[in-house]
Scaffold this motif. Structure first.
Motif, PDB file in Angstrom:
ATOM      1  N   THR A  94       0.840  -1.196   0.000  1.00  0.00           N
ATOM      2  CA  THR A  94       0.000   0.000   0.000  1.00  0.00           C
ATOM      3  C   THR A  94       0.875   1.246   0.000  1.00  0.00           C
ATOM      4  O   THR A  94       1.792   1.375   0.830  1.00  0.00           O
ATOM      5  CB  THR A  94      -0.929   0.016   1.225  1.00  0.00           C
ATOM      6  OG1 THR A  94      -1.682  -1.197   1.257  1.00  0.00           O
ATOM      7  CG2 THR A  94      -1.886   1.197   1.167  1.00  0.00           C
TER       8      THR A  94
ATOM      9  N   THR B 123       0.513   5.433   0.200  1.00  0.00           N
ATOM     10  CA  THR B 123      -0.396   6.536   0.538  1.00  0.00           C
ATOM     11  C   THR B 123       0.323   7.856   0.296  1.00  0.00           C
ATOM     12  O   THR B 123       1.453   8.054   0.762  1.00  0.00           O
ATOM     13  CB  THR B 123      -0.859   6.443   1.995  1.00  0.00           C
ATOM     14  OG1 THR B 123      -1.443   5.149   2.221  1.00  0.00           O
ATOM     15  CG2 THR B 123      -1.885   7.516   2.314  1.00  0.00           C
TER      16      THR B 123
ATOM     17  N   LYS C 230      -7.655  -0.033  -8.058  1.00  0.00           N
ATOM     18  CA  LYS C 230      -8.025   1.342  -8.365  1.00  0.00           C
ATOM     19  C   LYS C 230      -7.619   2.263  -7.212  1.00  0.00           C
ATOM     20  O   LYS C 230      -7.726   1.912  -6.041  1.00  0.00           O
ATOM     21  CB  LYS C 230      -9.528   1.429  -8.620  1.00  0.00           C
ATOM     22  CG  LYS C 230      -9.979   2.769  -9.134  1.00  0.00           C
ATOM     23  CD  LYS C 230     -11.471   2.742  -9.441  1.00  0.00           C
ATOM     24  CE  LYS C 230     -11.937   4.099  -9.958  1.00  0.00           C
ATOM     25  NZ  LYS C 230     -13.391   4.105 -10.262  1.00  0.00           N
ATOM     26  N   THR C 231      -7.141   3.453  -7.568  1.00  0.00           N
ATOM     27  CA  THR C 231      -6.689   4.419  -6.560  1.00  0.00           C
ATOM     28  C   THR C 231      -7.874   4.950  -5.752  1.00  0.00           C
ATOM     29  O   THR C 231      -8.900   5.357  -6.317  1.00  0.00           O
ATOM     30  CB  THR C 231      -5.963   5.584  -7.253  1.00  0.00           C
ATOM     31  OG1 THR C 231      -4.896   5.069  -8.054  1.00  0.00           O
ATOM     32  CG2 THR C 231      -5.394   6.539  -6.226  1.00  0.00           C
ATOM     33  N   ASP C 232      -7.716   4.945  -4.415  1.00  0.00           N
ATOM     34  CA  ASP C 232      -8.753   5.459  -3.508  1.00  0.00           C
ATOM     35  C   ASP C 232      -8.414   6.917  -3.180  1.00  0.00           C
ATOM     36  O   ASP C 232      -7.288   7.227  -2.767  1.00  0.00           O
ATOM     37  CB  ASP C 232      -8.806   4.604  -2.240  1.00  0.00           C
ATOM     38  CG  ASP C 232      -9.934   5.034  -1.324  1.00  0.00           C
ATOM     39  OD1 ASP C 232     -10.875   5.682  -1.806  1.00  0.00           O
ATOM     40  OD2 ASP C 232      -9.862   4.724  -0.123  1.00  0.00           O
ATOM     41  N   THR C 233      -9.374   7.825  -3.347  1.00  0.00           N
ATOM     42  CA  THR C 233      -9.144   9.269  -3.179  1.00  0.00           C
ATOM     43  C   THR C 233     -10.012   9.812  -2.052  1.00  0.00           C
ATOM     44  O   THR C 233     -11.220   9.547  -2.000  1.00  0.00           O
ATOM     45  CB  THR C 233      -9.461  10.018  -4.476  1.00  0.00           C
ATOM     46  OG1 THR C 233      -8.705   9.434  -5.543  1.00  0.00           O
ATOM     47  CG2 THR C 233      -9.112  11.485  -4.355  1.00  0.00           C
ATOM     48  N   THR C 234      -9.375  10.609  -1.146  1.00  0.00           N
ATOM     49  CA  THR C 234     -10.095  11.283  -0.054  1.00  0.00           C
ATOM     50  C   THR C 234      -9.687  12.750  -0.041  1.00  0.00           C
ATOM     51  O   THR C 234      -8.476  13.061  -0.056  1.00  0.00           O
ATOM     52  CB  THR C 234      -9.773  10.632   1.304  1.00  0.00           C
ATOM     53  OG1 THR C 234     -10.063   9.233   1.246  1.00  0.00           O
ATOM     54  CG2 THR C 234     -10.586  11.271   2.425  1.00  0.00           C
TER      55      THR C 234
ATOM     56  N   THR D 219      -5.824  12.954  -0.159  1.00  0.00           N
ATOM     57  CA  THR D 219      -5.105  11.734   0.225  1.00  0.00           C
ATOM     58  C   THR D 219      -5.414  10.651  -0.803  1.00  0.00           C
ATOM     59  O   THR D 219      -6.583  10.302  -1.021  1.00  0.00           O
ATOM     60  CB  THR D 219      -5.536  11.265   1.622  1.00  0.00           C
ATOM     61  OG1 THR D 219      -5.292  12.309   2.561  1.00  0.00           O
ATOM     62  CG2 THR D 219      -4.755  10.009   2.026  1.00  0.00           C
ATOM     63  N   LEU D 220      -4.366  10.129  -1.441  1.00  0.00           N
ATOM     64  CA  LEU D 220      -4.483   9.081  -2.458  1.00  0.00           C
ATOM     65  C   LEU D 220      -3.874   7.787  -1.916  1.00  0.00           C
ATOM     66  O   LEU D 220      -2.763   7.806  -1.361  1.00  0.00           O
ATOM     67  CB  LEU D 220      -3.770   9.489  -3.747  1.00  0.00           C
ATOM     68  CG  LEU D 220      -4.207  10.810  -4.379  1.00  0.00           C
ATOM     69  CD1 LEU D 220      -3.336  11.138  -5.581  1.00  0.00           C
ATOM     70  CD2 LEU D 220      -5.663  10.732  -4.810  1.00  0.00           C
ATOM     71  N   GLN D 221      -4.580   6.694  -2.099  1.00  0.00           N
ATOM     72  CA  GLN D 221      -4.084   5.396  -1.621  1.00  0.00           C
ATOM     73  C   GLN D 221      -4.136   4.384  -2.769  1.00  0.00           C
ATOM     74  O   GLN D 221      -5.182   4.195  -3.383  1.00  0.00           O
ATOM     75  CB  GLN D 221      -4.914   4.889  -0.449  1.00  0.00           C
ATOM     76  CG  GLN D 221      -4.307   3.647   0.219  1.00  0.00           C
ATOM     77  CD  GLN D 221      -5.109   3.204   1.422  1.00  0.00           C
ATOM     78  OE1 GLN D 221      -6.185   2.654   1.268  1.00  0.00           O
ATOM     79  NE2 GLN D 221      -4.588   3.457   2.624  1.00  0.00           N
ATOM     80  N   LYS D 222      -3.012   3.760  -3.074  1.00  0.00           N
ATOM     81  CA  LYS D 222      -2.892   2.766  -4.151  1.00  0.00           C
ATOM     82  C   LYS D 222      -2.405   1.457  -3.554  1.00  0.00           C
ATOM     83  O   LYS D 222      -1.406   1.422  -2.820  1.00  0.00           O
ATOM     84  CB  LYS D 222      -1.900   3.255  -5.209  1.00  0.00           C
ATOM     85  CG  LYS D 222      -1.788   2.383  -6.432  1.00  0.00           C
ATOM     86  CD  LYS D 222      -2.908   2.641  -7.390  1.00  0.00           C
ATOM     87  CE  LYS D 222      -2.656   1.955  -8.728  1.00  0.00           C
ATOM     88  NZ  LYS D 222      -3.736   2.181  -9.687  1.00  0.00           N
TER      89      LYS D 222
END
Length: 552
Positions: free
Chosen positions: A57, A59, A86-90, A97-100
């Motif tokens: 992961t 971030t 898929k990239t999670d975006t907050t 904040t991007l999480q791959k």
């Protein structure tokens, strides 16, 4: 001036110089820290079994306007990427904040270092931490489960599906054409009335035609010429077929003389009054046809009845056929039947040959003569090209390539002077028994962590070619890049090579593609017959599928 600036001015207006400097330094550092992106990385486990997956992961916390690019493809070597989620975006105010998450695995046991990954943010590169991963073997119960030897490779006969498809198409075309020929030429068609009459014996046919003439409307329509023409034609045709005299082309006088000669010879027992009556009717017909004479209707009808009696009397006057005559007729009919059968066979064979030639001509026009010939004769490289291909990984560091045949591991004995530099060499090869096509891969690990000398490797390969009898080798060199972006060196050219189990020299081509890094090297070696278009397609497909792992 905004409220924040006014407040800052009120707070600092009463401060001394050093205090103000310290405050501004602290305040600026806090603002810069807020603007700088924050990158963290982690894995859910550091210990996996062979083939098991772990999740890596990454971030990234950055400004909401920042452009962030995560790594793609096989950048985690020696671990393999199974899936990139898929990239999670907050979003939170002006921060994002991007999480791959990446699913990784490894199929060989050992300790591996997951390399640092480059994250590009607004054109600048930032790197994650490198992490250590242990891959353990799966325990095998050798007590309760019986172990078996590895089965050797077996040769499987290649599929000729492409040839059979073409052959079936030809058969289909030939079948359709043969069906059309049968339907329009050889099929026994229903007989017309005229054909049925023509098949009757001469006597029956003559009586039937005379009956039709009686029922005709020629006399009512004042067509005496047509009436008498058909009347005389009927009796002349009967005499020619039954009595065997040339009646159709004879004049009235000539025909009567022939009948009299047959009567005198005893071959036709006709009375004189019958012959004279026949002569009189023929003369009347000549007057109607050539002198435009017009007899009474009753006379014309009487003449038709008289001709019918003459036909009956002629039939009775003919002698009965002897046994020899019947045998001759039977033999004659048999000869005729044989000729008909022979003619029919010739017609069928000719039609089939024409259909095959037309079908073959169509295939040659569409596919080309050489392609059709190679398909019919089973050209070895064409069979390989159109067969089922195999994609596999060979050696370590692995070479991944698609080939028409599985490459077989080769037993390589290293010379004593090479053992000091080479730790391990794994070679795999396929060589055609009927041509020059050769496909080979080698993966070599070195004893020392140093870059390989590609020039020396190429010289050694060319020297091996010459040791096997090759001559007049021409060499060219250029850079090569795989689809995934791994760079290597491509050496290629032409020369005279020896065929398997032969000393004959033939013109051929070769290509050598080399990769390498710190402590290892990889090679793909190809050779094939010059002007073999199928082999060239094979080589291009192999090179297009080539991928390598560059981590030893």
């Amino acid at each position: 001036m905004n409220k924040f600036s006014m407040k800052l001015r009120r707070i600092t207006s009463s401060w001394s110089g050093p205090a103000l400097f310290l405050y501004l330094l602290f305040f600026a550092n806090s603002i810069i820290a807020q603007l700088q992106p924050v990158i963290t990385s982690k894995i859910d486990t550091t210990n996996i079994k062979i083939g098991e997956q772990l999740h890596f992961t990454v971030t990234v916390e950055a400004d909401s306007t920042a452009q962030v690019f995560f790594p793609e493809g096989q950048t985690f070597s020696p671990l393999e990427t199974v899936e990139a989620f898929k990239t999670d975006t907050t979003r939170k105010k002006d921060r994002i904040t991007l999480q791959k998450i990446y699913a990784l695995t490894q199929f060989d046991s050992g300790s591996y270092v997951l390399p640092a990954q480059r994250i590009e943010i607004n054109g600048a590169g930032f790197f994650t931490d490198s992490l250590k991963v242990d891959v353990a073997t799966v325990p095998v119960d050798t007590v309760n489960q019986k172990m078996y030897d590895i089965k050797p490779l077996i040769s499987v006969q290649k599929s000729n599906s492409a040839f059979w498809k073409i052959f079936l198409i030809v058969l289909l075309i030939a079948g359709i054409a043969g069906g059309l020929i049968y339907w329009f030429i050889f099929r026994k068609k229903p007989l017309t009335e005229e054909e049925k009459v023509a098949l009757l014996p001469p006597y029956d046919r003559a009586l039937l035609e005379l009956k039709r003439l009686e029922n005709s409307k020629y006399l009512i329509q004042d067509k005496y010429k047509v009436y008498y023409s058909e009347l005389t034609a009927i009796v002349r045709s009967y005499l020619e077929e039954e009595v065997h005299i040339s009646a159709m082309e004879s004049t009235t006088r000539e025909l009567i003389q022939k009948l009299e000669l047959l009567r005198d010879a005893g071959e036709l027992t006709l009375q004189d009054n019958t012959i004279k009556q026949f002569e009189k009717i023929l003369q009347t017909a000549d007057l109607v046809k050539f002198a435009r004479s017009k007899p009474l209707t009753s006379v014309a009808e009487q003449d038709r009845k008289a001709i019918e009696e003459i036909v009956v009397k002629t039939k009775e006057a003919l002698p009965e056929p002897t046994e020899e005559d019947l045998l001759e007729q039977e033999e004659y009919q048999e000869v005729i039947a044989q000729k008909k059968r022979k003619k029919k066979i010739i017609s069928i064979v000719s039609a089939a040959a024409i259909v095959l030639l037309v079908s073959l001509g169509g295939l040659i026009t569409y596919l080309g003569p050489s392609y059709v010939w190679d398909t019919m004769t089973g050209h070895p490289t064409k069979t390989l090209l159109e067969g089922e291909w195999v994609s596999s990984s060979y050696g370590y560091p692995p070479i991944i390539v698609e080939t028409p045949e599985v490459l077989v591991r080769q037993q390589v004995k290293l010379p004593p002077d090479s053992k000091a530099n080479i730790k391990e060499l794994q070679a795999f090869m396929y060589r055609s028994e009927k041509g020059l096509l050769t496909i080979g891969t080698t993966s070599t690990t070195l004893n020392k962590p140093e870059e390989p000398d590609f020039n020396q490797v190429v010289e050694q390969i060319l020297q091996n070619f010459e040791d096997q009898g090759a001559k007049n080798i021409i060499t060219k060199q250029e850079e090569f890049v795989t689809v995934s972006g791994v760079k290597g060196i491509k050496v290629f050219g032409r020369g005279k090579f020896t065929l398997p189990n032969s000393k004959e020299l033939v013109s051929g081509q070769y290509t050598i593609i080399l990769f390498g890094g710190n402590g290892f090297q990889q090679q793909l070696i190809l050779s094939w017959l010059d002007k073999d278009t199928y082999a060239e397609e094979i080589v291009n497909r192999i090179i297009g599928s080539l991928e390598v792992k560059t981590e030893a």
